[in-house]
Design a protein around this motif. Structure first.
Motif, PDB file in Angstrom:
ATOM      1  N   GLU A 142       0.837  -1.245  -0.184  1.00 44.63           N
ATOM      2  CA  GLU A 142       0.111  -0.041  -0.074  1.00 44.63           C
ATOM      3  C   GLU A 142       0.910   1.220  -0.011  1.00 44.63           C
ATOM      4  OE1 GLU A 142      -3.207  -0.411  -0.602  1.00 44.63           O
ATOM      5  OE2 GLU A 142      -3.600   1.826  -0.463  1.00 44.63           O
ATOM      6  N   LEU A 143       2.250   1.061   0.391  1.00 47.26           N
ATOM      7  CA  LEU A 143       2.966   2.471   0.456  1.00 47.26           C
ATOM      8  C   LEU A 143       3.100   3.017  -0.868  1.00 47.26           C
ATOM      9  CD1 LEU A 143       5.454   1.213   3.160  1.00 47.26           C
ATOM     10  CD2 LEU A 143       3.742   2.672   3.572  1.00 47.26           C
ATOM     11  N   SER A 144       3.130   1.951  -2.039  1.00 42.84           N
ATOM     12  CA  SER A 144       3.368   2.568  -3.436  1.00 42.84           C
ATOM     13  C   SER A 144       2.284   3.286  -3.879  1.00 42.84           C
ATOM     14  CB  SER A 144       3.566   1.172  -4.319  1.00 42.84           C
ATOM     15  OG  SER A 144       2.481   0.414  -4.258  1.00 42.84           O
ATOM     16  N   ARG A 145       0.981   3.023  -3.044  1.00 49.17           N
ATOM     17  CA  ARG A 145      -0.168   3.694  -3.577  1.00 49.17           C
ATOM     18  C   ARG A 145      -0.125   5.201  -2.979  1.00 49.17           C
ATOM     19  NH1 ARG A 145      -4.967   0.570  -4.877  1.00 49.17           N
ATOM     20  NH2 ARG A 145      -4.749  -0.766  -3.104  1.00 49.17           N
ATOM     21  N   ILE A 146       0.287   5.235  -1.391  1.00 50.95           N
ATOM     22  CA  ILE A 146       0.222   6.504  -0.925  1.00 50.95           C
ATOM     23  C   ILE A 146       1.383   7.481  -1.072  1.00 50.95           C
ATOM     24  CG2 ILE A 146       0.247   7.463   1.586  1.00 50.95           C
ATOM     25  CD1 ILE A 146      -0.491   4.516   2.594  1.00 50.95           C
ATOM     26  N   TYR A 147       2.525   6.943  -1.291  1.00 47.95           N
ATOM     27  CA  TYR A 147       3.755   7.575  -1.566  1.00 47.95           C
ATOM     28  C   TYR A 147       4.393   7.433  -3.099  1.00 47.95           C
ATOM     29  CZ  TYR A 147       3.585   8.021   3.517  1.00 47.95           C
ATOM     30  OH  TYR A 147       3.016   8.130   4.670  1.00 47.95           O
ATOM     31  N   VAL A 181      16.325  -7.238 -12.487  1.00 48.76           N
ATOM     32  CA  VAL A 181      15.943  -8.599 -11.966  1.00 48.76           C
ATOM     33  C   VAL A 181      14.501  -8.711 -11.572  1.00 48.76           C
ATOM     34  CG1 VAL A 181      18.470  -9.427 -11.826  1.00 48.76           C
ATOM     35  CG2 VAL A 181      17.103  -8.528  -9.764  1.00 48.76           C
ATOM     36  N   ALA A 182      13.636  -7.619 -11.146  1.00 49.96           N
ATOM     37  CA  ALA A 182      12.492  -7.979 -10.626  1.00 49.96           C
ATOM     38  C   ALA A 182      11.241  -8.175 -11.564  1.00 49.96           C
ATOM     39  CB  ALA A 182      11.992  -6.322  -9.925  1.00 49.96           C
ATOM     40  N   LYS A 183      10.229  -9.110 -11.159  1.00 48.65           N
ATOM     41  CA  LYS A 183       9.122  -9.057 -11.969  1.00 48.65           C
ATOM     42  C   LYS A 183       8.080  -7.992 -11.326  1.00 48.65           C
ATOM     43  CE  LYS A 183       9.573 -13.630 -10.801  1.00 48.65           C
ATOM     44  NZ  LYS A 183      10.908 -13.848 -11.096  1.00 48.65           N
ATOM     45  N   LEU A 184       7.722  -7.158 -12.421  1.00 49.72           N
ATOM     46  CA  LEU A 184       6.956  -5.904 -12.112  1.00 49.72           C
ATOM     47  C   LEU A 184       5.712  -5.836 -12.088  1.00 49.72           C
ATOM     48  CD1 LEU A 184       9.489  -3.197 -13.584  1.00 49.72           C
ATOM     49  CD2 LEU A 184       9.505  -4.107 -11.246  1.00 49.72           C
ATOM     50  N   TYR A 185       4.856  -5.169 -11.130  1.00 50.91           N
ATOM     51  CA  TYR A 185       3.569  -4.937 -11.229  1.00 50.91           C
ATOM     52  C   TYR A 185       3.303  -3.650 -10.645  1.00 50.91           C
ATOM     53  CZ  TYR A 185       3.732 -10.150 -11.309  1.00 50.91           C
ATOM     54  OH  TYR A 185       3.817 -11.643 -11.653  1.00 50.91           O
ATOM     55  N   ARG A 186       1.715  -3.192 -10.434  1.00 50.84           N
ATOM     56  CA  ARG A 186       1.320  -2.132 -10.004  1.00 50.84           C
ATOM     57  C   ARG A 186      -0.163  -2.277  -9.468  1.00 50.84           C
ATOM     58  NH1 ARG A 186       3.127   3.095 -11.079  1.00 50.84           N
ATOM     59  NH2 ARG A 186       4.096   2.548 -12.886  1.00 50.84           N
ATOM     60  N   LEU A 187      -0.225  -1.921  -8.089  1.00 53.02           N
ATOM     61  CA  LEU A 187      -1.622  -1.785  -7.647  1.00 53.02           C
ATOM     62  C   LEU A 187      -2.419  -0.727  -8.597  1.00 53.02           C
ATOM     63  CD1 LEU A 187      -0.939  -1.754  -3.673  1.00 53.02           C
ATOM     64  CD2 LEU A 187      -1.945  -3.764  -5.207  1.00 53.02           C
ATOM     65  N   PRO A 188      -3.605  -1.129  -8.760  1.00 54.77           N
ATOM     66  CA  PRO A 188      -4.530  -0.091  -9.357  1.00 54.77           C
ATOM     67  C   PRO A 188      -4.217   1.381  -8.810  1.00 54.77           C
ATOM     68  CG  PRO A 188      -5.798  -1.952  -9.136  1.00 54.77           C
ATOM     69  CD  PRO A 188      -4.538  -2.288  -8.397  1.00 54.77           C
ATOM     70  N   GLY A 189      -4.008   2.268  -9.728  1.00 48.00           N
ATOM     71  CA  GLY A 189      -3.920   3.739  -9.164  1.00 48.00           C
ATOM     72  C   GLY A 189      -2.619   4.263  -8.235  1.00 48.00           C
ATOM     73  N   ALA A 190      -1.718   3.153  -8.083  1.00 50.42           N
ATOM     74  CA  ALA A 190      -0.433   3.674  -7.259  1.00 50.42           C
ATOM     75  C   ALA A 190       0.466   4.337  -8.303  1.00 50.42           C
ATOM     76  CB  ALA A 190       0.090   2.230  -7.158  1.00 50.42           C
ATOM     77  N   GLN A 191       1.132   5.037  -7.217  1.00 47.27           N
ATOM     78  CA  GLN A 191       2.204   5.896  -7.977  1.00 47.27           C
ATOM     79  C   GLN A 191       3.490   5.188  -8.277  1.00 47.27           C
ATOM     80  OE1 GLN A 191       2.581   9.820  -5.680  1.00 47.27           O
ATOM     81  NE2 GLN A 191       1.396   8.902  -3.910  1.00 47.27           N
ATOM     82  N   GLY A 192       3.680   4.211  -7.492  1.00 44.45           N
ATOM     83  CA  GLY A 192       4.916   3.504  -7.591  1.00 44.45           C
ATOM     84  C   GLY A 192       4.554   2.036  -7.920  1.00 44.45           C
TER      85      GLY A 192
END
Ligand code: SAM
Ligand code: SF4
Length: 317
Positions: free
Chosen positions: A174-179, A224-235
């Motif tokens: 969730e920190l990737s959504r808030i910040y 080397v990371a597999k990348l994703y995003r939470l809907p609406g997240a900044q990071g």
């Protein structure tokens, strides 16, 4: 330059100290490290020779790590000189964040563009437990200082530990959504004597995708990371799986330890000494090391511990 398997080696991880102001249970023993003789360790000038030699061979990205790099005297000056090296496009620092309230600005001014900050839990008692005596508030103040200074990228690294922080995957993500931060979940690696974690502690990265069903895949970015995003997240959310799905075929890095050992592979015991080398000898030694990089690091599990005869604070992650 290319190694013998066609991998382009463009990334140096330079550990500047084995010492640390924390004692994370998966990383180093409680009583710390046997302090080595000063003259066994690389001097700042030798570290910069390593950086220059690697840059001459095609390294463009430098990560300064440790131990805790921010306890190293002269760290800001080292970063400034490394960032000014011809060929080095990016200097990143990996830190536990505790000293960032004081050092974030000087590091930014010295040319550090990215920070990775370790944060395994958002619960103060758990933070104290896993780091053996760290205070969560200090780490959070460090993250705030990093965000205030406008680094090009701030990433938060959480080591996934079953029975410890798997219940916090949603809160950490969730920190990737808030910040404006990227959150990285890293599988626990079984190092030399880095704690007595049982089988249940070694959980695969898929535990994260199960805990976060909303994750949207992102295109790979060459890391080397597999990348994703939470809907609406900044990071973004990155999953790093050295144990359950190794990424050796995409490995683009070499490591140099604070005591001057070049490690072509994190999980191999092979080390090449670079202490005391002239610039020309350094270039040839780095070239030889890149050509000796193994195809993969071999099996890793809580049963098959890393063959690196070191703990993580003596390598740098
Ligand atoms: N002190 C700094 C920090 O904690 O970010 C930099 C050095 S630390 C050795 C670098 C990274 O290695 C950290 O993100 C840490 O969580 C990770 N690490 C240490 N031991 C590990 C282990 N056994 N398995 C997975 N990651 C580990
Ligand atoms: Fe120190 Fe980083 Fe290791 Fe924790 S992970 S003990 S902060 S070097």
């Amino acid at each position: 330059m290319l190694d013998q398997y066609g991998r382009s080696i463009s990334y140096l991880r330079l550990s500047v100290t084995e010492l640390c102001n924390l004692r994370c249970r998966y990383c180093m023993p409680e009583d710390g490290v046997c302090k080595k003789n000063h003259d066994e360790m690389l001097t700042q000038e030798e570290m910069l020779t390593v950086v220059r030699a690697c840059a001459a061979l095609g390294v463009t990205k430098l990560r300064i790590t440790g131990g805790e790099p921010l306890v190293k005297p002269g760290i800001v000056e080292l970063c400034r000189k490394a960032a000014a090296t011809d060929g080095i496009c990016e200097v990143c620092v990996t830190t536990n964040g505790i000293l960032l309230p004081k050092l974030a600005r000087p590091l930014r001014e010295a040319g550090v563009s990215r920070l990775n900050i370790s944060l395994d839990t958002l619960v103060p008692e758990k933070y104290r437990h896993i780091t053996r005596y760290g205070e969560l508030d200090q780490a959070l103040a460090g993250i705030k200082a990093a965000l205030d200074e406008g680094f090009a990228k701030v990433k938060l690294n959480a080591v996934l530990i079953g029975g410890f922080n798997d219940d916090e995957i949603p809160a950490l993500a969730e920190l990737s959504r808030i910040y404006p931060v990227d959150v990285r979940f890293i599988e626990l690696m079984p190092m030399y004597d880095s704690g007595d974690f049982g089988p249940e502690a070694f959980i695969p990265y898929t535990r994260v995708t199960e805990a976060l069903p909303d994750l949207e895949p992102l295109p790979a970015d060459g890391s080397v990371a597999k990348l994703y995003r939470l809907p609406g997240a900044q990071g973004s959310i990155g999953l790093i799986s050295p144990v359950s799905a190794h990424f050796c075929a995409a490995c683009n890095r070499i490591r140099v330890t604070a005591d001057g050992k070049l490690k072509p592979c994190l999980h191999s015991a092979d080390e090449i000494s670079v202490k005391g080398l002239s610039y020309d000898a350094m270039v040839e030694t780095v070239r030889t090391a890149i050509l000796s990089k193994p195809k993969w690091h071999g099996e890793l599990s809580y049963l098959e511990r890393s063959r690196a005869a070191r703990n993580m604070n003596q390598i740098g992650g």
